[in-house]
Design a protein around this motif. Structure first.
Motif, PDB file in Angstrom:
ATOM      1  N   ARG A 253     -22.378 -15.519  11.008  1.00 15.01           N
ATOM      2  CA  ARG A 253     -22.721 -14.423  11.894  1.00 15.01           C
ATOM      3  C   ARG A 253     -23.259 -14.959  13.234  1.00 15.01           C
ATOM      4  O   ARG A 253     -23.935 -15.981  13.262  1.00 15.01           O
ATOM      5  N   PHE A 254     -22.956 -14.255  14.305  1.00 16.19           N
ATOM      6  CA  PHE A 254     -23.573 -14.573  15.594  1.00 16.19           C
ATOM      7  C   PHE A 254     -23.686 -13.286  16.407  1.00 16.19           C
ATOM      8  O   PHE A 254     -22.873 -12.368  16.273  1.00 16.19           O
ATOM      9  N   ASP A 255     -24.716 -13.233  17.200  1.00 13.33           N
ATOM     10  CA  ASP A 255     -25.028 -12.010  17.931  1.00 13.33           C
ATOM     11  C   ASP A 255     -24.109 -11.845  19.140  1.00 13.33           C
ATOM     12  O   ASP A 255     -23.871 -12.786  19.914  1.00 13.33           O
ATOM     13  N   THR A 256     -23.620 -10.620  19.290  1.00 11.08           N
ATOM     14  CA  THR A 256     -22.756 -10.285  20.434  1.00 11.08           C
ATOM     15  C   THR A 256     -23.121  -8.892  20.958  1.00 11.08           C
ATOM     16  O   THR A 256     -22.301  -7.982  20.975  1.00 11.08           O
ATOM     17  N   PRO A 257     -24.366  -8.725  21.385  1.00 13.65           N
ATOM     18  CA  PRO A 257     -24.809  -7.379  21.776  1.00 13.65           C
ATOM     19  C   PRO A 257     -24.080  -6.815  22.986  1.00 13.65           C
ATOM     20  O   PRO A 257     -24.041  -5.594  23.181  1.00 13.65           O
ATOM     21  N   THR A 261     -15.484  -5.234  23.194  1.00 15.20           N
ATOM     22  CA  THR A 261     -14.029  -5.235  23.298  1.00 15.20           C
ATOM     23  C   THR A 261     -13.500  -6.650  23.107  1.00 15.20           C
ATOM     24  O   THR A 261     -14.255  -7.625  23.162  1.00 15.20           O
ATOM     25  N   ILE A 262     -12.211  -6.746  22.912  1.00 15.99           N
ATOM     26  CA  ILE A 262     -11.556  -8.048  22.785  1.00 15.99           C
ATOM     27  C   ILE A 262     -11.797  -8.872  24.051  1.00 15.99           C
ATOM     28  O   ILE A 262     -12.156 -10.061  23.987  1.00 15.99           O
ATOM     29  N   ASP A 263     -11.628  -8.250  25.205  1.00 17.73           N
ATOM     30  CA  ASP A 263     -11.787  -8.965  26.475  1.00 17.73           C
ATOM     31  C   ASP A 263     -13.223  -9.439  26.680  1.00 17.73           C
ATOM     32  O   ASP A 263     -13.461 -10.554  27.167  1.00 17.73           O
ATOM     33  N   GLU A 264     -14.186  -8.605  26.329  1.00 19.72           N
ATOM     34  CA  GLU A 264     -15.590  -8.992  26.513  1.00 19.72           C
ATOM     35  C   GLU A 264     -15.968 -10.141  25.593  1.00 19.72           C
ATOM     36  O   GLU A 264     -16.706 -11.055  26.008  1.00 19.72           O
ATOM     37  N   HIS A 269     -18.159 -14.875  25.261  1.00 19.42           N
ATOM     38  CA  HIS A 269     -18.456 -15.767  24.142  1.00 19.42           C
ATOM     39  C   HIS A 269     -17.361 -16.811  23.894  1.00 19.42           C
ATOM     40  O   HIS A 269     -17.362 -17.474  22.853  1.00 19.42           O
ATOM     41  N   CYS A 270     -16.443 -16.930  24.850  1.00 15.72           N
ATOM     42  CA  CYS A 270     -15.418 -17.988  24.823  1.00 15.72           C
ATOM     43  C   CYS A 270     -14.592 -17.972  23.534  1.00 15.72           C
ATOM     44  O   CYS A 270     -14.292 -19.023  22.960  1.00 15.72           O
ATOM     45  N   ARG A 275      -7.497 -15.729  18.936  1.00 16.47           N
ATOM     46  CA  ARG A 275      -8.293 -16.215  17.805  1.00 16.47           C
ATOM     47  C   ARG A 275      -9.213 -15.124  17.262  1.00 16.47           C
ATOM     48  O   ARG A 275     -10.063 -15.384  16.413  1.00 16.47           O
ATOM     49  N   GLN A 276      -9.024 -13.899  17.742  1.00 18.36           N
ATOM     50  CA  GLN A 276      -9.795 -12.767  17.248  1.00 18.36           C
ATOM     51  C   GLN A 276      -8.947 -11.912  16.302  1.00 18.36           C
ATOM     52  O   GLN A 276      -7.717 -11.898  16.393  1.00 18.36           O
TER      53      GLN A 276
END
Length: 568
Positions: A253-257, A261-264, A269-270, A275-276
């Motif tokens: 798990r990692f935070d992505t507040p 979206t896919i683009d964001e 977050h590189c 790869r999503q």
């Protein structure tokens, strides 16, 4: 026909609401007028073009042994209910009640009604049968537009084949495919035969005939190298192989507040889109279903419908998603999900070191292996093919073309005959259920599509085969007795030669007459003027090229007849 007696209300300005070339020119040229959204009156010129299109279709249908019927446009609900399509057709079907309260429908298509007629077939010796009609169809389009291209009332040539065995259906299907290719060639309408989805029609093989046009709403994927072509609802491509890292022993798990979206997620977050894992939530026949795709791919809903043989598909609401997965769109994933069907696109098969939502708002998982960490129940081709991807047949780059659907042929199989209880006596004495095909061409849509293909800055350029008139005799100065008499004489001679000719006998300026003839698209113009007659000549102008030739008056009819023969 004399122009002075003909109703041709041409306009000098484009209609304000016209969003397609055919819409603009058919209104300006006095071919059609709108009654209300999606409903058009065909004026005399359009009726003439329509009749010629119908004649071409009828000749080719007759050539393959088809017989013409005329069936009712209003149908009892009971027949549609028996096949299950009363519900499937949804809001596109016009429904009403008669004075006794019985449910009725205006026919969108006639599979059910032709199948009811086939109940009188008795033996395999009665087969094959090829039946067709020209009939008005009604479809309550949510957004009718583009003139005759998307309407709510239109004429369709629909035909139906009945065969005792699948081999017979294959033959009937091939007969229709050949007939359609000849029809579109004779109409001067470029059409690409492409693999397609059968949609609500059901059945197996389905081929659409698509005419390239910027006014179209359908996308066709094709390969110029080998000829592969398919509607985007059926198209596939050979994706380049992907080399993945091993990933992690278990997802992390990692935070992505700030990434919803896919683009964001890629930018902040590189994590590259490829790869999503994109997690979509649909309600399929009342069942909440997860659909997984690579982050840079888009879902083709028709592929989902076809894969699951679904009758009703819609995106889930935010409330339904929250209740099922505990998170909002943007943080969704399928890791650890049980109790819900999970479908995954083939492009995800075998992928490792991927990233997806954690079903917690503002949190994602990385390092996952798709087949290890997600309980995929079904793999399928679900994604939309895009331009430049390799052809699945030869590897050459594919191109995506905007097109208009001008014809569609289906192998229906036994869906309707079984449901409606149609059987015939087979060769061994057993009862046999006939197998069916369905084949359609929209007549007015074909007319508009021809205009989309054949026009210039001056107006329509009709092919000779469907032009409202083949030749216009334009008299310049009808008050000059010599000009009027010469024009009348050419008009009579051309009619005697069975040429479809229009005499422009109006007392108008030459510029008005020339503009009108060019606007309505008559293939050949004979200009009769005092100056030319003094030298014993008339002008013969070819609309498609703009080329004008001086021809002796005595040779004008023969000259035009040769031009028509060459163009046929």
């Amino acid at each position: 026909m004399r122009w002075s007696q003909l109703y041709v209300p041409t306009l000098r300005e484009d209609p304000a609401d016209a969003d397609a070339v055919s819409h603009r020119l058919l209104v300006r040229g006095g071919f059609v007028r709108q009654l209300m959204a999606g409903h058009y009156s065909l004026l005399p010129l359009a009726v003439r073009v329509r009749a010629k299109i119908v004649d071409v279709i009828r000749e080719e249908m007759t050539a393959i042994g088809a017989q013409e019927f005329v069936l009712p446009a209003m149908h009892p609900a009971e027949v549609w209910q028996r096949t299950g399509r009363w519900e499937v057709m949804g809001e596109e079907m016009f429904r009403l009640k008669d004075r006794k309260g019985a449910d009725m429908a205006l026919g969108m298509t006639h599979e059910e009604i032709f199948t009811v007629l086939s109940q009188e077939l008795r033996s395999y010796r009665d087969l094959p049968q090829l039946w067709y009609q020209f009939q008005t169809k009604f479809r309550d389009e949510a957004r009718p537009k583009s003139g005759l291209l998307r309407v709510r009332e239109f004429t369709m040539k629909d035909s139906y084949s009945f065969d005792a065995a699948d081999e017979g259906l294959d033959h009937s299907f091939d007969l229709h495919r050949g007939a359609y290719e000849r029809i579109f060639e004779r109409l001067g309408l470029p059409a690409i035969a492409v693999q397609a989805s059968s949609g609500s029609m059901g059945g197996s093989a389905s081929v659409e005939f698509m005419s390239p046009s910027d006014a179209g709403e359908d996308l066709v994927v094709r390969c110029l190298g080998c000829g592969y072509a398919a509607n985007t609802e059926k198209a596939t491509s050979a994706l380049a192989a992907v080399t993945d890292g091993p990933g992690l022993d278990m997802p992390e798990r990692f935070d992505t507040p700030d990434a919803r979206t896919i683009d964001e997620l890629a930018r902040l977050h590189c994590v590259p889109a490829e790869r999503q894992i994109k997690t979509l939530v649909y309600v399929v026949d009342d069942q909440l279903t997860l659909v997984l795709l690579r982050g840079d791919h888009s879902l083709v809903e028709q592929k989902l419908i076809d894969t699951l043989a679904a009758t009703a598909v819609r995106p889930a609401t935010a409330e339904e998603i929250q209740a099922a997965l505990g998170a909002s769109p943007g943080s969704l994933g399928a890791v650890g999900v049980t109790g819900l069907p999970i479908l995954a696109d083939e492009a995800l098969r075998g992928r490792t070191d991927m990233t997806t939502g954690a079903n917690t708002d503002g949190v994602h998982l990385r390092g996952l292996s798709v087949e290890r960490d997600i309980a995929v129940q079904r793999w399928a081709d679900l994604r939309e093919v895009v331009s430049g991807e390799p052809c699945p047949a030869c590897g050459e780059p594919l191109e995506v073309v905007v097109t208009i659907e001008v014809g569609h042929i289906f192998k229906l199989g036994r869906k309707y005959t079984e449901t409606l209880g149609v059987t015939v006596l087979g060769p061994d004495g057993d009862r046999v259920v006939p197998t069916m095909g369905s084949y359609g061409i929209g007549v007015e849509r074909a007319m508009a599509s021809i205009v989309e293909t054949h026009h210039d800055e001056k107006g329509i350029v009709w092919p000779v085969s469907v032009a409202p008139f083949e030749v216009a005799v334009v008299a310049l100065g009808v008050t000059d007795a010599t000009v009027a008499e010469a024009a009348e004489d050419l008009y009579r001679q051309l009619r005697a030669e069975r040429v479809d000719v229009l005499l422009d006998d109006r007392n108008e300026r030459p510029g008005v007459k020339f503009s009108d003839v060019e606007l309505v698209g008559i293939p050949y113009r004979i200009t009769v003027g005092a100056r030319g007659l003094a030298e014993g000549t008339v002008e013969v102008t070819t609309r498609a090229t703009g080329e004008t030739q001086l021809v002796p008056v005595a040779q004008a009819v023969e000259h035009v007849r040769k031009l028509l023969t060459a163009a046929a």
